[in-house]
Write an enzyme that holds these catalytic residues in place. Sequence first.
Site, PDB file in Angstrom:
ATOM      1  N   ASP A 137      -8.583 -15.885  51.028  1.00 47.19           N
ATOM      2  CA  ASP A 137      -9.817 -16.167  50.292  1.00 47.19           C
ATOM      3  C   ASP A 137     -11.072 -15.832  51.101  1.00 47.19           C
ATOM      4  O   ASP A 137     -11.312 -16.391  52.168  1.00 47.19           O
ATOM      5  CB  ASP A 137      -9.807 -17.650  49.916  1.00 47.19           C
ATOM      6  CG  ASP A 137     -11.036 -18.085  49.134  1.00 47.19           C
ATOM      7  OD1 ASP A 137     -11.783 -17.213  48.659  1.00 47.19           O
ATOM      8  OD2 ASP A 137     -11.233 -19.298  48.989  1.00 47.19           O
TER       9      ASP A 137
ATOM     10  N   SER B  12     -13.628 -13.853  45.660  1.00 46.82           N
ATOM     11  CA  SER B  12     -12.769 -14.717  44.843  1.00 46.82           C
ATOM     12  C   SER B  12     -13.007 -14.463  43.352  1.00 46.82           C
ATOM     13  O   SER B  12     -12.886 -13.336  42.895  1.00 46.82           O
ATOM     14  CB  SER B  12     -13.024 -16.171  45.241  1.00 46.82           C
ATOM     15  OG  SER B  12     -12.003 -17.017  44.773  1.00 46.82           O
TER      16      SER B  12
END
Length: 266
Positions: free
Chosen positions: A164, A50
């Site tokens: 993610d 991320s």
Amino acid sequence: MQTPGAATSNDDRTLGLSLSGGAAFGAAHVGVLLELEARGIRPGLAVGTSSGAMVAAAYAAGFDAQQIERAVLDFRWRDIADWSFAPRLGLLDSNAITVGIHRALGFDPLIEELPRGFGAVATDLRTRRAVTIDRGPLSTALRSTIAVPGLLSPVRRDGAWLADGGMVDNVPVEATREIGAERVIVVRLHAKFENVRMMRTVSRTADLVSDPSVVLIQPEMERMAQWRMVDAARLIAEGRRAAASALDAADARALAPAVPAAASHG
């Protein structure tokens, strides 16, 4: 962001940098880079999840710590996302990342052509397993690793839908080893109260403390904003403070340059 400089022969391709996710907390990674640069420590590999992947990518592309710091202080969320034209996949679309990469580098490079080794960790939504993206367009890797389900649209790659990486591997130590690191500088971003979905990662991170091949840096995020950039300067300062403390206490074996096999017999 200015044109990056190329990595040099001083980079240690056996020393990896593992940067965890954490939205705006990722600014703390810049403080770590500033401290590493000041000490002449040059990891040749960088892997992130991320927001950690965003910083790792800039480092792998050859930008120095000061350039990355300026970019982070100027950062706005619109730099990575805009309203989606397919809201059923996510409220926001991350194509702005591709635009930003072109603006910074002039083109969208292949990861394998970057001056330093790089990987971004994403989650395969079908298998719920971590995927380390270390080849192909840089934009695909970054758009995948930040795609928070329901908020940012997932990315299609090699027949899989990726999102993610923090859902399954927010502190990508093993991914860093997978791309060649023998010793790893790990930056784990955390607050006083952990997100429940990160608890497995937290318990795994505790095992790293006794590993002589690991330097664990843990900036403190308490009372700092995670979803706004208002504390970016404070986060950078805290990252540098935590890095200095951890590096001062580190086992020398974790930071010693690798000795070529031929030299070890001389």
